[in-house]
Design a protein around this motif. Structure first.
Motif, PDB file in Angstrom:
ATOM      1  N   LYS A   1       0.917  -1.104  -0.007  1.00 53.85           N
ATOM      2  CA  LYS A   1       0.002  -0.121   0.106  1.00 53.85           C
ATOM      3  C   LYS A   1       0.856   1.385  -0.063  1.00 53.85           C
ATOM      4  O   LYS A   1       0.534   2.528  -0.306  1.00 53.85           O
ATOM      5  CB  LYS A   1      -0.887   0.008   1.119  1.00 53.85           C
ATOM      6  CG  LYS A   1      -2.030   0.850   1.277  1.00 53.85           C
ATOM      7  CD  LYS A   1      -3.225   0.426  -0.122  1.00 53.85           C
ATOM      8  CE  LYS A   1      -4.272   1.292   0.007  1.00 53.85           C
ATOM      9  NZ  LYS A   1      -5.256   0.862  -1.181  1.00 53.85           N
TER      10      LYS A   1
ATOM     11  N   LYS B   1     -13.727 -11.398  -4.066  1.00 47.84           N
ATOM     12  CA  LYS B   1     -13.044 -12.751  -4.035  1.00 47.84           C
ATOM     13  C   LYS B   1     -14.033 -13.794  -4.557  1.00 47.84           C
ATOM     14  O   LYS B   1     -13.211 -14.591  -5.268  1.00 47.84           O
ATOM     15  CB  LYS B   1     -12.758 -13.202  -2.646  1.00 47.84           C
ATOM     16  CG  LYS B   1     -11.543 -12.407  -1.767  1.00 47.84           C
ATOM     17  CD  LYS B   1     -11.383 -13.103  -0.762  1.00 47.84           C
ATOM     18  CE  LYS B   1     -10.101 -12.541   0.132  1.00 47.84           C
ATOM     19  NZ  LYS B   1      -9.919 -13.406   1.385  1.00 47.84           N
TER      20      LYS B   1
ATOM     21  N   GLU C   1      -5.366 -12.106  -2.834  1.00 56.24           N
ATOM     22  CA  GLU C   1      -5.666 -11.563  -1.412  1.00 56.24           C
ATOM     23  C   GLU C   1      -5.223 -10.014  -1.646  1.00 56.24           C
ATOM     24  O   GLU C   1      -5.954  -9.139  -1.172  1.00 56.24           O
ATOM     25  CB  GLU C   1      -4.863 -11.992  -0.466  1.00 56.24           C
ATOM     26  CG  GLU C   1      -5.089 -11.341   0.988  1.00 56.24           C
ATOM     27  CD  GLU C   1      -6.540 -11.796   1.699  1.00 56.24           C
ATOM     28  OE1 GLU C   1      -6.543 -11.170   2.620  1.00 56.24           O
ATOM     29  OE2 GLU C   1      -6.835 -12.569   1.339  1.00 56.24           O
ATOM     30  N   ALA C   2      -4.185  -9.779  -2.502  1.00 54.77           N
ATOM     31  CA  ALA C   2      -3.784  -8.387  -2.334  1.00 54.77           C
ATOM     32  C   ALA C   2      -4.931  -7.718  -3.427  1.00 54.77           C
ATOM     33  O   ALA C   2      -5.251  -6.391  -3.212  1.00 54.77           O
ATOM     34  CB  ALA C   2      -2.657  -8.101  -3.325  1.00 54.77           C
TER      35      ALA C   2
ATOM     36  N   SER D   1      -8.125  -8.194  -3.630  1.00 59.31           N
ATOM     37  CA  SER D   1      -9.151  -8.379  -2.739  1.00 59.31           C
ATOM     38  C   SER D   1      -9.064  -7.024  -1.597  1.00 59.31           C
ATOM     39  O   SER D   1      -9.844  -6.187  -1.606  1.00 59.31           O
ATOM     40  CB  SER D   1      -9.644  -9.604  -2.150  1.00 59.31           C
ATOM     41  OG  SER D   1     -10.848  -9.295  -0.972  1.00 59.31           O
ATOM     42  N   LYS D   2      -7.906  -7.299  -0.951  1.00 62.63           N
ATOM     43  CA  LYS D   2      -7.767  -6.277   0.109  1.00 62.63           C
ATOM     44  C   LYS D   2      -7.471  -4.842  -0.323  1.00 62.63           C
ATOM     45  O   LYS D   2      -7.851  -3.958   0.329  1.00 62.63           O
ATOM     46  CB  LYS D   2      -6.612  -6.725   1.134  1.00 62.63           C
ATOM     47  CG  LYS D   2      -6.243  -6.055   2.266  1.00 62.63           C
ATOM     48  CD  LYS D   2      -4.892  -6.693   3.003  1.00 62.63           C
ATOM     49  CE  LYS D   2      -4.684  -5.925   4.214  1.00 62.63           C
ATOM     50  NZ  LYS D   2      -3.394  -6.399   4.857  1.00 62.63           N
ATOM     51  N   ASP D   3      -6.534  -4.807  -1.184  1.00 61.77           N
ATOM     52  CA  ASP D   3      -5.938  -3.413  -1.680  1.00 61.77           C
ATOM     53  C   ASP D   3      -6.707  -2.788  -2.921  1.00 61.77           C
ATOM     54  O   ASP D   3      -6.593  -1.533  -2.803  1.00 61.77           O
ATOM     55  CB  ASP D   3      -4.527  -3.614  -1.907  1.00 61.77           C
ATOM     56  CG  ASP D   3      -3.436  -4.036  -0.832  1.00 61.77           C
ATOM     57  OD1 ASP D   3      -3.666  -3.327   0.125  1.00 61.77           O
ATOM     58  OD2 ASP D   3      -2.782  -4.797  -0.926  1.00 61.77           O
TER      59      ASP D   3
END
Length: 463
Positions: free
Chosen positions: A116, A429, A419-420, A422-424
């Motif tokens: 990030k 997902k 994961e990246a 989705s999260k960032d």
């Protein structure tokens, strides 16, 4: 009185010799370059101390050497490749006694930047890797076999960093002979380090991208600011200004009257001479006439007409022409050139598949390197604009190491990318599936560094 004077001189010499032993760069065969540096520096300091009247041996030493307490980072691999699939088993033996301890410290950034933290980094490397240089084939203490110079240099390892580095000698041009053609779209990346006590009065490191008649013959003729005699650009980087707070970037165009408006510009960027930040990644991106230059995640230049589309650029070199103190050194490593402008949207949506070598991971790990942010953001933008599209993320490795381990690693890396995203980047997902193929589906033969770099990739397949 004369006897006291002689004793004071001897004391100063002995003190400086002992401290200098801690300050010099330590490599496998210290001999030539480093010993000369240490001797020259010690002699200069001794003369200065004598001229000031031998005020105090302790005070003199304290003023001449700044000791820094730096935390060394564990070396994960003696010869890592750029995406980190080489295994570190042989690290202890290959690095033993061959490390460069720069100015009594380690030129490594404190802490690890997060993905990030690179949120403004929009660099996207070229589609196909055509040149990789990590000096793995060269012995420590030698000048690299695939390079040429009119100066001197040595391959070294730096304590706390991965792999090998080329320590550039003073006052010269350093030319990778394997670069002989550059298309209108390409990216150039390399790691850059300096000695900790780098003087403001030493010159820039210049990255030269040019058109020359015969690179192998003409590289020694490049002497910096000589106007119309050369056709190309120079990108100069200096680790800090006189105050030590900002780095200095220089940009010059040679042999192109149309580019006169952007010649000899200078600009500041975050300094990288401080103890916790002596290693940076430099990224250059050419798209026809446009040139962008980044130092880590900081965009230094974004110039729409830096390159001349009519020139046939065929030459890359590094130069430190200009005054250089013996103790100051630049180091470069992990040079990577890739060609072609990625077209994520067209390939994923129209052709149904997009493959990238621009998502990078730590050595033998699924941890995504922060400089992958630009590529991930580009993919996320396509998925956001096409909200019904689902993709399968497939990880691939090169053939180094055990088949089973590579398969497991490729699966973990595809999960990390999911994961990246989705999260960032807020990609649902449920739109993402993952898989890994390990080394089973190579895109190119695993017989060269470039081939292995192209096999370390992540595929996105439209479902």
């Amino acid at each position: 009185m004369k006897g006291l004077y002689v004793m004071l001189v001897a004391a100063v010499v002995m003190a400086f010799c002992s401290v200098t032993a801690l300050a010099q760069i330590r490599i496998n065969e210290p001999g030539r370059v480093v010993e000369r540096q240490a001797e020259n520096r010690a002699n200069r300091k001794i003369d200065q101390a004598v001229d000031k009247g031998f005020d105090s041996v302790e005070e003199g030493i304290g003023n001449l050497f700044k000791k820094k307490d730096k935390k060394a980072k564990e070396v994960e691999s003696a010869n890592p490749d750029s995406n980190g699939d080489k295994k570190p088993e042989s690290n202890a033996s290959s690095n033993a006694g061959n490390e460069a301890n720069i100015e009594n410290g380690t030129p490594v950034k404190a802490g690890k930047p997060s993905l990030k933290s690179y949120s403004k980094f929009d660099f996207i490397p070229g589609e196909k890797v055509v040149a990789v240089e990590d000096f793995a084939q060269d012995a420590v203490g030698d000048f690299p076999a695939k390079w040429n110079t009119n100066s001197s240099g040595e391959v070294v390892t730096i304590e706390g960093t991965e792999g090998k580095w080329l320590m550039l000698g003073p006052e010269g041009v350093f030319y990778p002979e394997f670069v002989n053609k550059l298309p209108e779209n390409f990216t150039l990346e390399f790691n850059l380090a300096t000695t900790s006590e780098f003087s403001f009065y030493s010159g820039y490191l210049r990255t030269i991208i040019a058109e020359v008649a015969s690179p192998a013959k003409d590289f020694t003729n490049w002497k910096g600011f000589d106007g119309g005699k050369k056709n190309g650009i120079e990108l100069g980087l200096h680790p800090h200004d006189a105050g030590g707070t900002q780095g200095i970037a220089m940009f010059n165009v040679f042999g192109d009257e149309n580019a006169a408006s952007i010649m000899k510009n200078e600009k500041s960027f975050p300094a990288f001479h401080v103890p916790e930040h002596n290693v940076v990644k430099v990224s250059v991106w050419r798209q026809k006439g446009r040139m962008r230059l980044y130092v880590d995640d900081y965009k230094v230049w974004d110039l729409p007409r830096a390159f001349n589309p009519e020139k046939n650029y065929n030459f890359i070199a590094f130069s430190n022409q200009g005054y250089h103190e013996e103790a100051n050194r630049y180091f470069i490593s992990n040079l990577r050139i890739a060609v072609g402008a990625p077209d994520t949207r067209s390939k994923l949506i129209t052709e149904g598949k997009f493959s990238t070598t621009g998502i990078l991971f730590d050595v033998n790990s699924a941890n995504i390197k922060p400089e992958s942010y630009g590529v991930l953001k580009d993919i996320a933008n396509v998925l956001t604009e096409n909200g019904t599209v689902k993709v399968k993320i497939i990880g691939h490795t090169d053939s180094d190491g055990d088949d089973g381990s590579n398969l497991a690693l490729s699966k973990k890396r595809s999960e990390a990318v999911k994961e990246a995203l989705s999260k960032d980047f807020a990609i649902d997902k449920t739109r993402l599936e993952t898989d890994g193929k390990g080394e089973s589906e190579p895109a190119t033969p695993n017989t060269t560094s470039e081939g292995k770099a192209n096999n370390r990739r992540v595929e996105f397949v439209k479902m």
